[in-house]
Design an enzyme around this catalytic site. Structure first.
Site, PDB file in Angstrom:
ATOM      1  N   GLY A 141       0.831  -1.200   0.000  1.00  0.00           N
ATOM      2  CA  GLY A 141       0.000   0.000   0.000  1.00  0.00           C
ATOM      3  C   GLY A 141       0.865   1.250   0.000  1.00  0.00           C
ATOM      4  N   ALA A 142       2.053   1.119  -0.605  1.00  0.00           N
ATOM      5  CA  ALA A 142       3.059   2.189  -0.511  1.00  0.00           C
ATOM      6  C   ALA A 142       2.636   3.462  -1.223  1.00  0.00           C
ATOM      7  CB  ALA A 142       4.390   1.693  -1.077  1.00  0.00           C
ATOM      8  N   GLY A 153      -0.275   4.788  -0.853  1.00  0.00           N
ATOM      9  CA  GLY A 153      -1.324   5.430  -0.054  1.00  0.00           C
ATOM     10  C   GLY A 153      -0.759   6.495   0.869  1.00  0.00           C
ATOM     11  N   GLN A 154      -1.644   7.019   1.688  1.00  0.00           N
ATOM     12  CA  GLN A 154      -1.260   8.143   2.555  1.00  0.00           C
ATOM     13  C   GLN A 154      -0.234   7.741   3.610  1.00  0.00           C
ATOM     14  OE1 GLN A 154      -4.511  10.963   3.658  1.00  0.00           O
ATOM     15  NE2 GLN A 154      -5.694   9.075   3.489  1.00  0.00           N
ATOM     16  N   ASP A 211      -1.862   3.358  19.506  1.00  0.00           N
ATOM     17  CA  ASP A 211      -2.741   3.432  20.684  1.00  0.00           C
ATOM     18  C   ASP A 211      -1.915   3.708  21.938  1.00  0.00           C
ATOM     19  OD1 ASP A 211      -5.001   2.537  19.047  1.00  0.00           O
ATOM     20  OD2 ASP A 211      -3.912   0.633  19.011  1.00  0.00           O
ATOM     21  N   ARG A 250      -0.849   7.251  21.897  1.00  0.00           N
ATOM     22  CA  ARG A 250      -2.003   8.116  22.201  1.00  0.00           C
ATOM     23  C   ARG A 250      -2.279   8.131  23.705  1.00  0.00           C
ATOM     24  NH1 ARG A 250      -5.738   5.915  17.146  1.00  0.00           N
ATOM     25  NH2 ARG A 250      -5.175   7.584  15.677  1.00  0.00           N
ATOM     26  N   HIS A 283      -6.737  -4.006  18.218  1.00  0.00           N
ATOM     27  CA  HIS A 283      -6.618  -2.612  17.759  1.00  0.00           C
ATOM     28  C   HIS A 283      -7.973  -2.196  17.208  1.00  0.00           C
ATOM     29  CE1 HIS A 283      -5.393   1.042  15.835  1.00  0.00           C
ATOM     30  NE2 HIS A 283      -5.804   0.588  14.678  1.00  0.00           N
TER      31      HIS A 283
END
Ligand code: NDP
Length: 334
Positions: free
Chosen positions: A12-13, A15-16, A160, A163, A188
């Site tokens: 998925g390189a 992608g964002q 997580d 965060r 997750h």
């Protein structure tokens, strides 16, 4: 003598999150200034142009540590010789999509990628899954990877964890490096259990520091239950609401820290690893625990006491993981 490079594969390189990952890895933020990297960028055909564009920009950065970049839509090519795999691309949940459909779509991604890892990855390969549902996607890849030991597969709960630390720094008016022992248990997802019962701030138990700041223990516990836990668990939605799009830089940062600490060693962080039955979690589930690493992979920190409230929260999240695993089994995938 030139140092040999480490092959890092990112799916998925285009992608964002991929875009926020690539440049920091190439700059040495993940493996340090002494380890050159070869990047293998895996995309689906629709994502190839975005990944190719990122590869052009990588070239334009002329990073001294970046020895090679290859963009491909072939998983076998992407994982050939891979020592570190960061599995970011996944099928997001669409409107009205049932869990079984989501899991089936992701099995179609993570199964073949697991097979490609089994077929061609380096003997020291380690994988972190970022794409959601990350824990069960890691289980799917590990199952498909044949002879690759299951403990090489992990899923990201470091975001997580970070965060949770971030919430405590605000509530206690301290720096992140003054907080130790935060733990994320379970999946997750919104059922995760961010736990401060073993955490300290400047050596003082976090619960005592909160009690002092908020006036009494009842208020401290109410803040943890009603504010801290839901805010950490739902922080992704909060970011979308405020920013207008999903958390990208913080997710990429967490993935980099996950790999960095696994490779360099750490006394304590959180990661989802394949359960060997620790804390009563069914063997084989990919579940988040407090973990340590001596540089040869994450191991669960054992022997911690969980009171009844904590255990109930943890077990609710583990039940969700069991349900995801069973749903995949019902599809005949595991
Ligand atoms: P992102 O790069 O923003 O996100 C990728 C994945 O990371 C999603 O599954 C997302 O899950 C997950 N994720 C984990 N933590 C976070 C977080 N804190 N915030 C946001 N996302 C998080 O998605 P894009 O759509 O920009 O890019 C995905 C790319 O993957 C596309 O280029 C697509 O073509 C590619 N892809 C590649 C595949 C392959 O290589 N075989 C397969 C499928 C897609 P969630 O959606 O639940 O937030």
């Amino acid at each position: 003598m030139a140092t040999s490079s480490t092959t890092v594969t990112i799916t998925g390189a285009g992608g964002q999150i991929g875009y926020a990952l690539l440049f920091r890895i190439a700059a040495g933020d993940m493996l340090g200034p002494d380890r050159p990297v070869r990047l293998r960028l895996l995309e689906i055909p629709q994502g190839m142009r975005a990944a190719e564009g990122a590869a052009l920009e990588l070239q334009d950065c002329a990073f001294p540590l970046l020895h090679d970049v290859e963009v491909t839509d072939n998983a076998r090519t992407a994982f050939e010789g891979c020592s570190i795999g960061m599995l970011v691309g996944a099928r997001p949940r669409g409107p009205g999509m049932e869990r079984a459909d989501l899991l089936a779509a992701n099995a179609g991604i993570f199964g073949p990628q697991g097979e490609a890892i089994g077929a061609g990855a380096a003997s020291d390969v380690r994988i972190v899954v970022v794409g959601n549902p990350a824990n069960t996607n890691a289980l799917l890849a590990a199952t498909a990877a044949g002879d690759v030991p299951a403990d090489r597969f992990t899923a990201l709960t470091r975001l997580d964890h970070n965060r949770a630390v971030g919430q405590l720094t605000e509530a206690l008016d301290v720096r992140p490096d003054e907080i130790d022992g935060v733990a994320i248990w379970g999946n997750h997802s919104a059922t995760q259990f961010p736990d401060v019962s073993h955490a300290t701030v400047r050596g003082v138990p976090v619960v005592d520091a909160l009690t002092e700041r908020l006036g009494d223990k009842e208020r401290a516990m109410a803040w943890l239950d009603d504010s801290f836990i839901p805010r950490v668990a739902k922080r992704g939605a909060e970011i979308i609401d405020v920013r207008g799009s999903s958390s990208v830089a913080s997710a990429a940062n967490a993935a980099i820290e996950h790999v960095r600490d696994e490779q360099a060693g750490t006394a304590w962080t959180s990661a989802a690893v394949v359960s060997q039955g620790e804390y009563g979690v069914p063997e084989g589930l990919v579940c988040s625990f407090p973990v340590s690493s001596d540089g040869s992979g994450y191991r669960v920190v054992e022997g911690l006491d969980l009171d009844d409230r904590s255990r109930a929260r943890f077990e609710a999240s583990v039940s969700e993981l069991v349900a995801e695993r069973d749903a995949v089994r019902e599809l005949g995938i595991l």
